[in-house]
Design an enzyme around this catalytic site. Sequence first.
Site, PDB file in Angstrom:
ATOM      1  CB  CYS A  20      -5.027   0.604  -3.043  1.00 19.01           C
ATOM      2  SG  CYS A  20      -5.376  -1.147  -2.843  1.00 19.01           S
ATOM      3  CB  CYS A  49      -1.307   2.144  -2.189  1.00 19.09           C
ATOM      4  SG  CYS A  49       0.192   1.149  -2.205  1.00 19.09           S
ATOM      5  CB  CYS A  55       8.103  -3.436   6.578  1.00 20.40           C
ATOM      6  SG  CYS A  55       6.753  -3.194   5.450  1.00 20.40           S
ATOM      7  CB  CYS A  85       0.892  -3.601  -6.064  1.00 21.68           C
ATOM      8  SG  CYS A  85      -0.583  -4.501  -5.495  1.00 21.68           S
ATOM      9  CB  CYS A 132       2.525   0.588   1.374  1.00 23.73           C
ATOM     10  SG  CYS A 132       2.089  -0.454   0.036  1.00 23.73           S
ATOM     11  CD  GLU A 144       9.149   1.195  -0.555  1.00 18.64           C
ATOM     12  OE1 GLU A 144       8.573   1.567   0.463  1.00 18.64           O
ATOM     13  OE2 GLU A 144       9.301   1.887  -1.564  1.00 18.64           O
TER      14      GLU A 144
HETATM   15  N1  SAH Z   1      -0.826  -5.483  -0.560  1.00 23.20           N
HETATM   16  C1  SAH Z   1      -0.935  -5.808   0.810  1.00 23.20           C
HETATM   17  C2  SAH Z   1       0.346  -5.614   1.586  1.00 23.20           C
HETATM   18  C3  SAH Z   1       1.119  -4.386   1.260  1.00 23.20           C
HETATM   19  S1  SAH Z   1       0.333  -2.872   1.665  1.00 23.20           S
HETATM   20  C4  SAH Z   1      -2.070  -5.047   1.445  1.00 23.20           C
HETATM   21  O1  SAH Z   1      -2.614  -4.153   0.822  1.00 23.20           O
HETATM   22  O2  SAH Z   1      -2.416  -5.397   2.559  1.00 23.20           O
HETATM   23  C5  SAH Z   1       0.641  -2.834   3.401  1.00 23.20           C
HETATM   24  C6  SAH Z   1      -0.086  -1.756   4.153  1.00 23.20           C
HETATM   25  O3  SAH Z   1       0.387  -0.440   3.816  1.00 23.20           O
HETATM   26  C7  SAH Z   1      -1.558  -1.780   3.848  1.00 23.20           C
HETATM   27  O4  SAH Z   1      -2.369  -1.837   4.972  1.00 23.20           O
HETATM   28  C8  SAH Z   1      -1.716  -0.522   3.101  1.00 23.20           C
HETATM   29  O5  SAH Z   1      -2.966  -0.051   3.181  1.00 23.20           O
HETATM   30  C9  SAH Z   1      -0.705   0.409   3.759  1.00 23.20           C
HETATM   31  N2  SAH Z   1      -0.549   1.651   2.982  1.00 23.20           N
HETATM   32  C10 SAH Z   1      -0.639   1.798   1.651  1.00 23.20           C
HETATM   33  N3  SAH Z   1      -0.538   3.092   1.298  1.00 23.20           N
HETATM   34  C11 SAH Z   1      -0.377   3.781   2.452  1.00 23.20           C
HETATM   35  C12 SAH Z   1      -0.237   5.157   2.760  1.00 23.20           C
HETATM   36  N4  SAH Z   1      -0.238   6.071   1.810  1.00 23.20           N
HETATM   37  N5  SAH Z   1      -0.099   5.517   4.056  1.00 23.20           N
HETATM   38  C13 SAH Z   1      -0.087   4.581   5.042  1.00 23.20           C
HETATM   39  N6  SAH Z   1      -0.222   3.272   4.813  1.00 23.20           N
HETATM   40  C14 SAH Z   1      -0.374   2.856   3.531  1.00 23.20           C
HETATM   41 FE1  SF4 Z   2      -1.211  -3.228  -3.689  1.00 28.58          FE
HETATM   42 FE2  SF4 Z   2      -0.785  -1.010  -2.279  1.00 28.58          FE
HETATM   43 FE3  SF4 Z   2      -3.234  -1.964  -2.560  1.00 28.58          FE
HETATM   44 FE4  SF4 Z   2      -1.478  -3.285  -1.013  1.00 28.58          FE
HETATM   45  S1  SF4 Z   2      -2.305  -1.244  -0.641  1.00 28.58           S
HETATM   46  S2  SF4 Z   2      -2.882  -4.142  -2.542  1.00 28.58           S
HETATM   47  S3  SF4 Z   2       0.395  -2.880  -2.179  1.00 28.58           S
HETATM   48  S4  SF4 Z   2      -1.950  -1.195  -4.221  1.00 28.58           S
END
Ligand code: SAH
Ligand code: SF4
Length: 338
Positions: free
Chosen positions: A106, A109, A95, A102, A326, A81
Amino acid sequence: MNIQNLKLALQNEPKFRYKQAWQAVFKDLIGNWNENTTLPKNLREKLNQTVPLEIKAEVFGSKHSKAIKALLELEDGNKIETVLLQHNDDRNTVCVSSQVGCALGCKFCATGKMGFKRNLTASEIISQVLFFTRYLKQNHPNSRISNIVFMGMGEPFLNYDNVMEAVKIINDPECFNIGARHISISTSGIVEGINKFAKESLQLNLAISLHAPNDQLRAQLMPIDRKYPLEEVMEAVEKYVENKSRQVMFEYLMIENINDGEKEARELAELMRHPLYVVNLIRYNPTGVFKPSPASRMIKFKNTLLRAGVKTTQRQGFGTDINAACGQLAGKKKQNNE
Ligand code: SAH
Ligand code: SF4
Protein backbone atom coordinates in the site's frame (compact mmCIF):
# COMPACT_ATOMS: atom_id res chain seq x y z
CA MET A 1 8.16 -18.37 23.93
CA ASN A 2 8.07 -21.17 21.41
CA ILE A 3 4.97 -23.27 22.17
CA GLN A 4 6.06 -26.02 19.78
CA ASN A 5 9.37 -26.42 21.61
CA LEU A 6 7.60 -26.43 24.96
CA LYS A 7 5.39 -29.30 23.81
CA LEU A 8 8.45 -31.17 22.54
CA ALA A 9 10.45 -30.60 25.71
CA LEU A 10 7.59 -31.91 27.86
CA GLN A 11 6.40 -34.77 25.68
CA ASN A 12 7.86 -37.45 27.95
CA GLU A 13 6.87 -35.73 31.19
CA PRO A 14 3.64 -36.32 33.10
CA LYS A 15 0.74 -34.36 31.61
CA PHE A 16 0.37 -31.94 34.53
CA ARG A 17 3.85 -30.56 33.84
CA TYR A 18 2.57 -28.86 30.72
CA LYS A 19 -0.16 -27.15 32.70
CA GLN A 20 2.33 -26.06 35.35
CA ALA A 21 4.69 -24.69 32.74
CA TRP A 22 1.85 -22.90 30.94
CA GLN A 23 0.68 -21.32 34.19
CA ALA A 24 4.22 -20.23 35.03
CA VAL A 25 4.61 -18.47 31.69
CA PHE A 26 1.20 -16.90 31.21
CA LYS A 27 -0.09 -16.37 34.75
CA ASP A 28 3.02 -15.99 36.91
CA LEU A 29 4.75 -14.26 33.99
CA ILE A 30 8.16 -15.69 34.74
CA GLY A 31 11.02 -14.45 32.57
CA ASN A 32 13.33 -17.39 33.30
CA TRP A 33 12.38 -20.98 34.18
CA ASN A 34 14.44 -20.79 37.39
CA GLU A 35 11.89 -18.37 38.80
CA ASN A 36 9.51 -21.30 38.97
CA THR A 37 9.55 -23.55 41.98
CA THR A 38 7.08 -26.29 41.05
CA LEU A 39 9.07 -27.72 38.15
CA PRO A 40 12.06 -29.98 38.98
CA LYS A 41 15.44 -28.30 38.69
CA ASN A 42 16.75 -30.48 35.86
CA LEU A 43 13.59 -29.79 33.86
CA ARG A 44 13.96 -26.07 34.44
CA GLU A 45 17.51 -26.24 33.11
CA LYS A 46 16.36 -28.12 30.05
CA LEU A 47 13.58 -25.61 29.46
CA ASN A 48 15.98 -22.70 29.78
CA GLN A 49 18.02 -24.29 27.01
CA THR A 50 15.25 -25.28 24.63
CA VAL A 51 12.42 -22.87 25.44
CA PRO A 52 14.06 -19.62 26.53
CA LEU A 53 11.57 -17.10 27.90
CA GLU A 54 13.52 -13.94 27.22
CA ILE A 55 11.90 -11.60 24.69
CA LYS A 56 14.52 -9.38 23.08
CA ALA A 57 13.09 -5.92 22.56
CA GLU A 58 13.90 -2.28 22.22
CA VAL A 59 11.25 -0.04 23.76
CA PHE A 60 10.30 3.40 22.49
CA GLY A 61 8.16 5.57 24.73
CA SER A 62 6.11 8.51 23.66
CA LYS A 63 6.33 11.54 25.89
CA HIS A 64 3.20 13.24 24.67
CA SER A 65 0.81 10.36 24.32
CA LYS A 66 0.26 7.05 25.96
CA ALA A 67 1.73 4.91 23.22
CA ILE A 68 4.67 2.62 23.83
CA LYS A 69 6.25 0.85 20.96
CA ALA A 70 8.44 -2.23 21.14
CA LEU A 71 10.67 -3.51 18.40
CA LEU A 72 10.93 -7.24 19.06
CA GLU A 73 13.81 -9.29 17.73
CA LEU A 74 12.84 -12.76 16.55
CA GLU A 75 15.04 -15.84 16.78
CA ASP A 76 16.16 -15.43 13.18
CA GLY A 77 17.10 -11.78 13.75
CA ASN A 78 14.07 -10.33 11.98
CA LYS A 79 12.35 -7.47 13.77
CA ILE A 80 8.68 -6.80 14.26
CA GLU A 81 6.82 -4.10 16.06
CA THR A 82 4.15 -4.14 18.69
CA VAL A 83 2.45 -1.10 20.20
CA LEU A 84 0.75 -0.63 23.57
CA LEU A 85 -1.90 2.07 23.58
CA GLN A 86 -2.95 3.19 27.04
CA HIS A 87 -6.37 4.83 26.87
CA ASN A 88 -7.64 7.32 29.43
CA ASP A 89 -10.50 5.05 30.45
CA ASP A 90 -8.09 2.35 31.69
CA ARG A 91 -8.29 0.24 28.56
CA ASN A 92 -4.97 -1.04 27.26
CA THR A 93 -4.83 -2.08 23.64
CA VAL A 94 -1.96 -4.02 22.14
CA CYS A 95 -1.50 -3.70 18.41
CA VAL A 96 0.20 -6.83 17.09
CA SER A 97 1.98 -7.75 13.87
CA SER A 98 1.06 -10.84 11.88
CA GLN A 99 3.93 -10.93 9.37
CA VAL A 100 7.48 -9.64 8.97
CA GLY A 101 6.83 -6.94 6.38
CA CYS A 102 3.90 -7.15 3.98
CA ALA A 103 3.58 -8.14 0.36
CA LEU A 104 0.73 -5.81 -0.47
CA GLY A 105 2.64 -2.57 -0.93
CA CYS A 106 0.00 0.00 0.00
CA LYS A 107 1.41 3.37 -1.04
CA PHE A 108 0.84 5.08 2.32
CA CYS A 109 2.23 2.30 4.48
CA ALA A 110 5.79 1.95 5.77
CA THR A 111 5.43 -1.81 6.19
CA GLY A 112 4.35 -2.02 2.57
CA LYS A 113 7.62 -0.39 1.54
CA MET A 114 9.65 -3.04 3.35
CA GLY A 115 8.26 -5.84 1.24
CA PHE A 116 7.40 -9.28 2.59
CA LYS A 117 9.84 -11.43 4.56
CA ARG A 118 7.79 -14.18 6.18
CA ASN A 119 4.72 -15.13 8.17
CA LEU A 120 4.88 -15.04 11.96
CA THR A 121 4.22 -18.24 13.86
CA ALA A 122 1.41 -18.33 16.44
CA SER A 123 4.12 -18.30 19.15
CA GLU A 124 5.66 -15.14 17.71
CA ILE A 125 2.26 -13.44 17.71
CA ILE A 126 1.65 -14.56 21.30
CA SER A 127 5.09 -13.29 22.36
CA GLN A 128 4.04 -9.76 21.45
CA VAL A 129 1.13 -9.97 23.87
CA LEU A 130 3.31 -11.64 26.48
CA PHE A 131 5.87 -8.84 26.18
CA PHE A 132 3.35 -6.13 27.06
CA THR A 133 1.65 -8.26 29.71
CA ARG A 134 5.03 -8.39 31.46
CA TYR A 135 5.61 -4.70 30.78
CA LEU A 136 2.31 -3.72 32.41
CA LYS A 137 2.92 -5.96 35.40
CA GLN A 138 6.25 -4.23 35.98
CA ASN A 139 5.25 -0.66 35.24
CA HIS A 140 1.51 -0.49 35.93
CA PRO A 141 0.70 -3.45 38.17
CA ASN A 142 -2.98 -2.54 38.41
CA SER A 143 -3.56 -2.50 34.66
CA ARG A 144 -4.12 -5.36 32.30
CA ILE A 145 -4.38 -5.71 28.54
CA SER A 146 -8.02 -5.32 27.62
CA ASN A 147 -7.96 -5.28 23.82
CA ILE A 148 -5.93 -6.77 20.98
CA VAL A 149 -5.91 -5.38 17.46
CA PHE A 150 -4.18 -7.02 14.51
CA MET A 151 -3.17 -3.71 13.02
CA GLY A 152 0.61 -3.92 13.17
CA MET A 153 2.84 -5.15 10.38
CA GLY A 154 1.46 -7.54 7.82
CA GLU A 155 -1.82 -8.80 6.42
CA PRO A 156 -3.43 -11.14 8.98
CA PHE A 157 -5.62 -12.91 6.42
CA LEU A 158 -2.56 -13.94 4.41
CA ASN A 159 -1.37 -15.76 7.54
CA TYR A 160 -4.82 -16.98 8.48
CA ASP A 161 -4.12 -20.22 10.34
CA ASN A 162 -1.34 -18.88 12.56
CA VAL A 163 -3.36 -15.76 13.34
CA MET A 164 -6.39 -17.81 14.36
CA GLU A 165 -4.27 -20.18 16.43
CA ALA A 166 -2.83 -17.16 18.23
CA VAL A 167 -6.29 -15.63 18.68
CA LYS A 168 -7.51 -18.80 20.39
CA ILE A 169 -4.60 -18.70 22.82
CA ILE A 170 -5.12 -14.98 23.47
CA ASN A 171 -8.76 -15.75 24.23
CA ASP A 172 -8.02 -18.82 26.38
CA PRO A 173 -8.87 -18.31 30.09
CA GLU A 174 -5.73 -20.30 30.99
CA CYS A 175 -3.67 -17.85 29.00
CA PHE A 176 -4.38 -14.13 28.41
CA ASN A 177 -8.14 -14.47 28.86
CA ILE A 178 -9.03 -11.59 26.55
CA GLY A 179 -12.64 -11.77 25.38
CA ALA A 180 -13.25 -12.39 21.69
CA ARG A 181 -15.30 -9.19 21.54
CA HIS A 182 -12.13 -7.34 22.50
CA ILE A 183 -10.04 -8.81 19.69
CA SER A 184 -10.10 -7.13 16.27
CA ILE A 185 -8.57 -8.20 13.00
CA SER A 186 -7.91 -5.65 10.30
CA THR A 187 -7.65 -6.70 6.67
CA SER A 188 -6.93 -4.89 3.46
CA GLY A 189 -9.82 -6.88 2.00
CA ILE A 190 -8.67 -10.46 1.35
CA VAL A 191 -12.02 -11.93 0.30
CA GLU A 192 -11.24 -15.60 1.05
CA GLY A 193 -10.12 -14.54 4.52
CA ILE A 194 -13.32 -12.58 5.18
CA ASN A 195 -15.38 -15.59 4.05
CA LYS A 196 -13.49 -17.94 6.39
CA PHE A 197 -13.66 -15.43 9.21
CA ALA A 198 -17.46 -15.31 8.86
CA LYS A 199 -17.53 -19.00 9.79
CA GLU A 200 -15.40 -18.73 12.94
CA SER A 201 -17.31 -19.53 16.08
CA LEU A 202 -15.63 -16.83 18.20
CA GLN A 203 -17.33 -13.42 18.26
CA LEU A 204 -14.31 -11.48 17.02
CA ASN A 205 -14.33 -8.03 15.42
CA LEU A 206 -13.61 -7.37 11.78
CA ALA A 207 -12.07 -4.16 10.45
CA ILE A 208 -11.62 -3.40 6.76
CA SER A 209 -8.93 -1.01 5.53
CA LEU A 210 -10.94 0.84 2.92
CA HIS A 211 -9.13 4.17 2.43
CA ALA A 212 -10.95 4.96 -0.82
CA PRO A 213 -14.59 4.70 -1.93
CA ASN A 214 -14.01 3.63 -5.56
CA ASP A 215 -11.73 1.15 -7.32
CA GLN A 216 -9.95 3.72 -9.43
CA LEU A 217 -8.60 5.58 -6.41
CA ARG A 218 -8.31 2.54 -4.18
CA ALA A 219 -6.19 0.63 -6.68
CA GLN A 220 -3.78 3.58 -6.81
CA LEU A 221 -3.37 3.50 -3.03
CA MET A 222 -3.75 -0.24 -2.48
CA PRO A 223 -2.61 -2.50 -5.35
CA ILE A 224 -4.55 -5.42 -3.77
CA ASP A 225 -7.75 -3.70 -4.95
CA ARG A 226 -7.00 -5.02 -8.47
CA LYS A 227 -7.24 -8.57 -7.18
CA TYR A 228 -10.15 -7.94 -4.83
CA PRO A 229 -12.22 -5.04 -6.16
CA LEU A 230 -14.51 -3.14 -3.80
CA GLU A 231 -17.65 -4.86 -5.00
CA GLU A 232 -16.29 -8.28 -4.03
CA VAL A 233 -14.98 -7.02 -0.70
CA MET A 234 -18.30 -5.37 0.16
CA GLU A 235 -20.20 -8.49 -0.86
CA ALA A 236 -18.05 -10.63 1.45
CA VAL A 237 -18.55 -8.13 4.29
CA GLU A 238 -22.30 -8.16 3.73
CA LYS A 239 -22.35 -11.94 4.04
CA TYR A 240 -20.22 -11.71 7.18
CA VAL A 241 -22.67 -9.25 8.74
CA GLU A 242 -25.64 -11.42 7.78
CA ASN A 243 -23.96 -14.34 9.49
CA LYS A 244 -22.65 -12.62 12.58
CA SER A 245 -24.82 -9.55 13.07
CA ARG A 246 -21.71 -7.83 14.29
CA GLN A 247 -20.59 -4.30 13.61
CA VAL A 248 -17.84 -3.88 11.01
CA MET A 249 -15.33 -1.07 11.18
CA PHE A 250 -14.10 0.53 7.98
CA GLU A 251 -10.76 2.25 8.39
CA TYR A 252 -10.25 5.35 6.28
CA LEU A 253 -6.92 7.20 6.26
CA MET A 254 -7.33 10.91 5.64
CA ILE A 255 -4.83 11.93 2.94
CA GLU A 256 -4.89 15.53 1.78
CA ASN A 257 -6.34 16.11 -1.68
CA ILE A 258 -6.24 12.40 -2.46
CA ASN A 259 -9.22 10.80 -0.73
CA ASP A 260 -10.57 13.54 1.54
CA GLY A 261 -12.86 15.59 -0.74
CA GLU A 262 -16.65 16.05 -0.80
CA LYS A 263 -16.96 13.66 -3.74
CA GLU A 264 -15.21 10.87 -1.86
CA ALA A 265 -17.21 11.56 1.31
CA ARG A 266 -20.48 11.17 -0.62
CA GLU A 267 -19.29 8.03 -2.39
CA LEU A 268 -18.19 6.58 0.92
CA ALA A 269 -21.57 7.38 2.48
CA GLU A 270 -23.22 5.39 -0.35
CA LEU A 271 -21.03 2.37 0.40
CA MET A 272 -21.77 2.60 4.12
CA ARG A 273 -25.54 2.18 3.85
CA HIS A 274 -25.82 -0.47 6.53
CA PRO A 275 -26.65 0.16 10.16
CA LEU A 276 -23.80 -2.10 11.31
CA TYR A 277 -21.10 -0.31 9.30
CA VAL A 278 -18.93 2.21 11.11
CA VAL A 279 -16.31 4.45 9.54
CA ASN A 280 -13.17 5.17 11.52
CA LEU A 281 -11.31 8.19 10.16
CA ILE A 282 -7.58 7.91 10.81
CA ARG A 283 -5.01 10.67 10.75
CA TYR A 284 -2.45 9.75 8.14
CA ASN A 285 1.01 9.43 9.61
CA PRO A 286 3.28 10.81 6.89
CA THR A 287 5.58 8.24 5.30
CA GLY A 288 7.11 10.51 2.73
CA VAL A 289 4.60 10.24 -0.09
CA PHE A 290 1.43 12.10 0.93
CA LYS A 291 0.31 14.76 3.37
CA PRO A 292 -2.20 14.26 6.17
CA SER A 293 -5.52 16.06 5.74
CA PRO A 294 -5.72 19.27 7.75
CA ALA A 295 -8.27 19.29 10.58
CA SER A 296 -10.68 21.50 8.61
CA ARG A 297 -10.94 18.99 5.73
CA MET A 298 -11.29 16.13 8.18
CA ILE A 299 -14.19 17.84 9.97
CA LYS A 300 -15.93 18.59 6.68
CA PHE A 301 -15.52 15.00 5.54
CA LYS A 302 -16.80 13.69 8.83
CA ASN A 303 -19.82 16.01 8.77
CA THR A 304 -20.80 14.85 5.29
CA LEU A 305 -20.78 11.26 6.52
CA LEU A 306 -22.71 12.11 9.67
CA ARG A 307 -25.33 14.05 7.72
CA ALA A 308 -25.79 11.01 5.49
CA GLY A 309 -26.46 8.96 8.64
CA VAL A 310 -23.15 7.08 8.67
CA LYS A 311 -21.74 6.20 12.08
CA THR A 312 -18.33 7.85 12.10
CA THR A 313 -15.56 7.89 14.66
CA GLN A 314 -12.10 9.39 14.65
CA ARG A 315 -9.06 7.50 15.84
CA GLN A 316 -6.97 9.34 18.38
CA GLY A 317 -3.62 10.41 16.98
CA PHE A 318 -1.63 8.01 19.10
CA GLY A 319 2.11 8.54 19.39
CA THR A 320 2.83 10.27 16.12
CA ASP A 321 6.16 11.19 17.63
CA ILE A 322 7.24 7.59 17.85
CA ASN A 323 5.75 6.72 14.50
CA ALA A 324 3.05 4.58 16.03
CA ALA A 325 1.36 3.74 12.78
CA CYS A 326 1.66 0.50 10.93
CA GLY A 327 5.21 -0.59 10.26
CA GLN A 328 6.83 2.76 10.56
CA LEU A 329 9.44 2.13 13.22
CA ALA A 330 10.84 -1.09 11.81
CA GLY A 331 10.94 0.61 8.42
CA LYS A 332 12.90 3.53 9.82
CA LYS A 333 15.32 1.25 11.65
CA LYS A 334 16.02 -0.63 8.50
CA GLN A 335 16.74 2.57 6.60
CA ASN A 336 19.09 3.75 9.34
CA ASN A 337 21.03 0.51 9.20
CA GLU A 338 21.44 0.61 5.47
N1 SAH B 1 -2.68 -5.27 6.68
C1 SAH B 1 -3.81 -5.00 7.48
C2 SAH B 1 -3.49 -4.76 8.93
C3 SAH B 1 -2.28 -3.94 9.20
S1 SAH B 1 -2.38 -2.27 8.68
C4 SAH B 1 -4.60 -3.85 6.91
O1 SAH B 1 -4.12 -3.19 6.00
O2 SAH B 1 -5.71 -3.65 7.36
C5 SAH B 1 -3.36 -1.60 9.99
C6 SAH B 1 -3.84 -0.19 9.77
O3 SAH B 1 -2.77 0.76 9.79
C7 SAH B 1 -4.52 -0.06 8.44
O4 SAH B 1 -5.80 0.49 8.51
C8 SAH B 1 -3.57 0.81 7.72
O5 SAH B 1 -4.18 1.50 6.74
C9 SAH B 1 -3.02 1.71 8.81
N2 SAH B 1 -1.87 2.49 8.32
C10 SAH B 1 -0.96 2.11 7.41
N3 SAH B 1 -0.10 3.11 7.13
C11 SAH B 1 -0.49 4.15 7.89
C12 SAH B 1 -0.03 5.48 8.04
N4 SAH B 1 1.00 5.93 7.35
N5 SAH B 1 -0.67 6.30 8.91
C13 SAH B 1 -1.73 5.85 9.63
N6 SAH B 1 -2.22 4.61 9.53
C14 SAH B 1 -1.62 3.75 8.66
FE1 SF4 C 1 0.17 -4.42 4.20
FE2 SF4 C 1 0.42 -1.95 5.16
FE3 SF4 C 1 -1.26 -2.45 3.19
FE4 SF4 C 1 -1.82 -3.35 5.65
S1 SF4 C 1 -1.70 -1.22 5.02
S2 SF4 C 1 -1.99 -4.46 3.71
S3 SF4 C 1 0.26 -3.81 6.35
S4 SF4 C 1 0.96 -2.66 3.08
